[in-house]
Design a protein around this motif. Structure first.
Motif: not given
Length: 291
Positions: A170, A181-182, A221-222, A225, A228
């Motif tokens: 990630g 961290q994601v 974070r969204e 994601r 990623n």
């Protein structure tokens, strides 16, 4: 051909310039068993190296909410001066400056020149994305997992967001007020070419709709994601451009993983989840209908 691909995918190509005396650079990619790769380049000169400041579409730059760039355009003149001029125009017009050094050592005269060139514009950027390997290179071998190292060597007072990608693990994020961290997505990687670019593209596609989202950790974070997932999917097919996923494909992967399905889709399935040109057959989706 490359301009045609942009147009076909709905990208504004009005800023593209052609040179009558030089060709587009070529990159030959050698793949290892784990999907990692090495590069060999043919240029000197290539058309991008000869870009003049007078060729810049200044109106286009002034309209940008984000101006994204790498470091390869810093290697030689006149492209270096043109790069710096474009940064200045975008910054003065209120755009966020986004920097992905995208280290390619074979293109630089030496490792030290690469480090010096990359860092020469470091403090101008609002957003910086680097890989964990690039952190080690830029810090002369320091531990990329050490927060003190990151803050000491890579953070600067004007920076809004620092991102460190770590492959399938990630990414890490750092802002002025929080860090974290994601986790990434586990896929069957066959070619990592373009994964970093897909990550950045995914992140900036979320940021362009709300250029302040980096101030809200949950929204950041969204977005990461999503980024990623973009990077992960790109490793499941060969090539850089053909492997880039569309938004629908990315959301399908995210939704599948959020449902914690017992069977993780193989890369063959994921590669056919694109719409409308590669709509999956009913057979491919059978295992997922109940979820």
């Amino acid at each position: 051909m490359l301009k045609g691909i942009l147009v076909h995918n709905g990208v504004d190509s009005s800023g593209v310039r052609f040179d009558t005396n030089a060709r587009t650079a070529l990159a030959f990619v050698t793949l290892q068993d784990d999907g990692e790769r090495s590069f060999m380049f043919y240029r000197n000169p290539s058309a991008d190296m000869l870009l003049q400041e007078s060729e810049l579409d200044t109106d286009l730059l002034r309209k940008a909410s984000i101006f994204h760039y790498g470091s390869i355009s810093l290697i030689a003149e006149p492209c270096r001066s043109t790069h710096l001029a474009a940064m200045k125009i975008a910054k003065n017009s209120g755009a966020l400056l986004s920097y992905d050094p995208n280290l390619r050592l074979p293109l630089w005269p030496s490792a030290e020149e690469a480090r010096k060139g990359i860092l020469s514009i470091w403090n101008e950027a609002d957003i910086i994305k680097v890989s964990d390997d690039e952190v080690q290179f830029l810090t002369s071998g320091e531990d990329p997992d050490n927060e003190d190292v990151v803050r000491q060597y890579l953070w600067h007072p004007g920076l809004k967001l620092l991102l460190i990608t770590m492959g399938q693990a990630g990414c890490k994020y750092y802002t002025k007020t929080f860090h974290g961290q994601v986790p990434g997505f586990k896929v069957s990687a066959i070619d990592a070419t373009g994964a970093g670019d897909a990550f950045v593209g995914g992140m900036l596609s979320q940021l362009v709709g709300d250029t302040t989202l980096y101030q809200d950790e949950e929204r950041l974070r969204e977005a990461l994601r999503f980024a990623n997932a973009c990077g992960a999917l790109t490793t499941t097919e060969r090539g850089a451009i053909p492997a880039l996923p569309d938004k629908d494909t990315v959301l399908r992967l995210i939704n599948v993983c959020e449902k914690q399905m017992p069977k993780v889709p193989s890369w063959q399935n994921i590669s056919q989840w694109r719409v409308p040109s590669r709509q999956p057959s009913r057979e491919l989706l059978t295992d997922y209908d109940d979820a």
